[in-house]
Design a protein around this motif. Structure first.
Motif, short mmCIF file in Angstrom:
data_model
loop_
_atom_site.label_atom_id
_atom_site.label_comp_id
_atom_site.label_asym_id
_atom_site.label_seq_id
_atom_site.Cartn_x
_atom_site.Cartn_y
_atom_site.Cartn_z
N GLY A 212 75.49 -46.41 -3.40
CA GLY A 212 74.83 -45.06 -4.77
C GLY A 212 75.98 -44.94 -5.26
O GLY A 212 75.80 -44.10 -6.05
N GLY A 213 77.41 -44.92 -5.20
CA GLY A 213 79.14 -44.62 -5.48
C GLY A 213 78.62 -43.43 -5.30
O GLY A 213 78.68 -42.91 -4.07
N LEU A 214 78.87 -42.35 -6.60
CA LEU A 214 79.18 -40.45 -5.98
C LEU A 214 80.59 -40.44 -5.00
O LEU A 214 80.17 -39.35 -4.39
N SER A 215 81.18 -41.60 -5.03
CA SER A 215 82.49 -40.89 -4.28
C SER A 215 83.32 -39.57 -4.52
O SER A 215 82.65 -39.09 -5.84
N THR A 216 82.65 -39.28 -3.23
CA THR A 216 82.88 -37.11 -3.48
C THR A 216 84.56 -37.17 -2.47
O THR A 216 84.64 -37.09 -1.04
N LEU A 217 85.10 -35.73 -3.28
CA LEU A 217 86.17 -35.11 -2.66
C LEU A 217 85.61 -33.75 -2.71
O LEU A 217 85.40 -33.12 -3.40
N VAL A 218 85.95 -33.50 -1.34
CA VAL A 218 85.15 -31.85 -1.42
C VAL A 218 86.44 -30.76 -0.41
O VAL A 218 87.09 -31.45 0.16
N GLY A 219 86.27 -29.93 -0.97
CA GLY A 219 87.65 -28.83 -0.74
C GLY A 219 87.09 -28.35 0.70
O GLY A 219 86.73 -28.49 1.28
N LEU A 220 88.15 -27.82 1.48
CA LEU A 220 88.50 -26.87 2.27
C LEU A 220 87.12 -25.91 2.31
O LEU A 220 87.05 -25.20 3.81
N ARG A 221 86.72 -24.79 1.23
CA ARG A 221 85.59 -24.24 1.70
C ARG A 221 84.28 -24.98 1.25
O ARG A 221 83.71 -24.35 0.70
N GLY A 222 84.87 -26.35 1.21
CA GLY A 222 83.05 -26.55 0.84
C GLY A 222 83.00 -27.36 -0.73
O GLY A 222 82.00 -27.84 -0.81
N GLN A 223 83.48 -27.08 -1.27
CA GLN A 223 83.73 -26.85 -2.79
C GLN A 223 84.07 -28.22 -3.26
O GLN A 223 84.52 -29.06 -2.86
N VAL A 224 83.15 -29.23 -4.29
CA VAL A 224 83.16 -30.44 -4.72
C VAL A 224 84.48 -30.70 -5.49
O VAL A 224 84.45 -29.96 -7.11
N LEU A 225 85.46 -31.12 -5.60
CA LEU A 225 86.42 -30.92 -6.25
C LEU A 225 87.09 -32.28 -7.25
O LEU A 225 86.96 -31.98 -8.03
N ALA A 226 85.61 -33.28 -7.16
CA ALA A 226 85.60 -34.51 -8.22
C ALA A 226 84.90 -35.59 -7.27
O ALA A 226 84.40 -35.62 -6.20
N GLN A 227 84.01 -35.46 -8.71
CA GLN A 227 82.85 -36.55 -7.92
C GLN A 227 82.15 -37.79 -8.72
O GLN A 227 82.23 -37.23 -9.88
N ALA A 228 82.13 -38.91 -8.09
CA ALA A 228 83.16 -40.19 -9.46
C ALA A 228 80.62 -40.90 -9.89
O ALA A 228 79.85 -39.57 -9.07
N GLY A 229 80.62 -41.18 -10.03
CA GLY A 229 79.21 -41.78 -11.18
C GLY A 229 78.72 -42.76 -9.92
O GLY A 229 78.68 -42.90 -9.09
N ARG A 230 77.98 -43.98 -10.35
CA ARG A 230 76.78 -44.40 -10.11
C ARG A 230 78.11 -45.99 -9.93
O ARG A 230 78.41 -46.97 -8.95
N GLY A 231 78.60 -46.11 -10.91
CA GLY A 231 79.52 -47.21 -11.38
C GLY A 231 81.05 -47.60 -11.03
O GLY A 231 81.27 -46.49 -10.37
N PRO A 232 82.04 -48.95 -11.20
CA PRO A 232 83.35 -49.20 -10.65
C PRO A 232 84.15 -47.43 -10.94
O PRO A 232 83.59 -46.76 -12.22
#
Length: 241
Positions: A212-232
């Motif tokens: 599914g992709g959607l690689s995600t970086l989540v911050g210390l307070r639960g905020q989504v800092l960055a998220q990828a799409g479906r592809g490379p």
């Protein structure tokens, strides 16, 4: 802390040499953009849902040729790398589904073996790990390791947070349609435990399975800092202090 999440398809037919070449390219790009750590998907160097017999053939110990190749790459680019591979079981049992963290100096810092196997496909290929790896110290941060279904377990995230983890690196091979993991579960668990989560997922397909992709970086307070799409993608973002 600047993190790079490498969202990539698994190598075809266990082509480890091709996977290492692609990892080298990703590491060079990440280092050029100032990343301090690069996180790969689960089983990124061998493939995941390949034949169990082939996976067992590709399994290596934590100090094997794959580890040595990644360590050389880390030193060359001065970049920490957390990568997924099948770890050989010394008793001849099925390998562990493992992640190893190698620092920018090429030293091995920690290994975690996936505790929470997901479904029959995991159980057919792997021996479950028995315990969470303790967090390690690096650059003023305390960093934990989890793999895919592990990081969806509240008890696992809380346990690392209780040991002082501020960041969890999580190689993943999450499948469609389980988008609730990166979109809902990770932000909630990060906020509850005050721990950042770097979740690097696979994309593309292996047989009938689509990642599914959607690689995600989540911050210390639960905020989504960055998220990828479906592809490379090579997703690079900062975690605020």
């Amino acid at each position: 802390m600047r993190i790079a999440l490498w969202q990539t398809p698994h190598p075809a037919a266990g082509d480890v040499a091709a996977a290492l070449r692609r990892l080298e390219e990703a590491a060079a790009r990440a280092a050029a953009q100032g990343a301090q750590w690069l996180v790969t998907p689960e089983m990124a160097l061998t493939g995941y849902l390949i034949a169990p017999e082939r996976l067992a053939e590709l399994a290596e110990p934590a100090d094997g040729p794959l580890a040595q190749a990644v360590a050389a790459l880390a030193r060359r680019h001065r970049l920490g790398i957390a990568y997924g591979w099948p770890e050989r079981h010394p008793d001849g049992a099925k390998p562990w589904n493992a992640v190893q963290a190698i620092g920018p100096d090429g030293h091995r810092l920690a290994v975690h073996r996936k505790v929470h196997l997901f479904g029959a496909a995991d159980r057919e290929r792997f021996t479950a790990g028995e315990a969470l790896a303790a967090p390690f110290e690096w650059g003023g941060w305390r960093i934990g390791l989890l793999i895919c279904f592990d990081v969806e377990q509240p008890a696992a995230v809380r346990a690392l947070a209780r040991q002082g983890a501020q960041l969890i690196l999580a190689p993943t091979a999450n499948m469609i349609p389980y988008d609730d993991a990166p979109c809902l579960t990770l932000p909630r668990l990060a906020a509850e435990s005050r721990v950042a989560i770097a979740y690097a997922n696979a994309c593309g397909a292996e047989g009938d399975t689509r990642y599914g992709g959607l690689s995600t970086l989540v911050g210390l307070r639960g905020q989504v800092l960055a998220q990828a799409g479906r592809g490379p993608a090579l997703l690079i973002a900062d975690i605020p202090d």
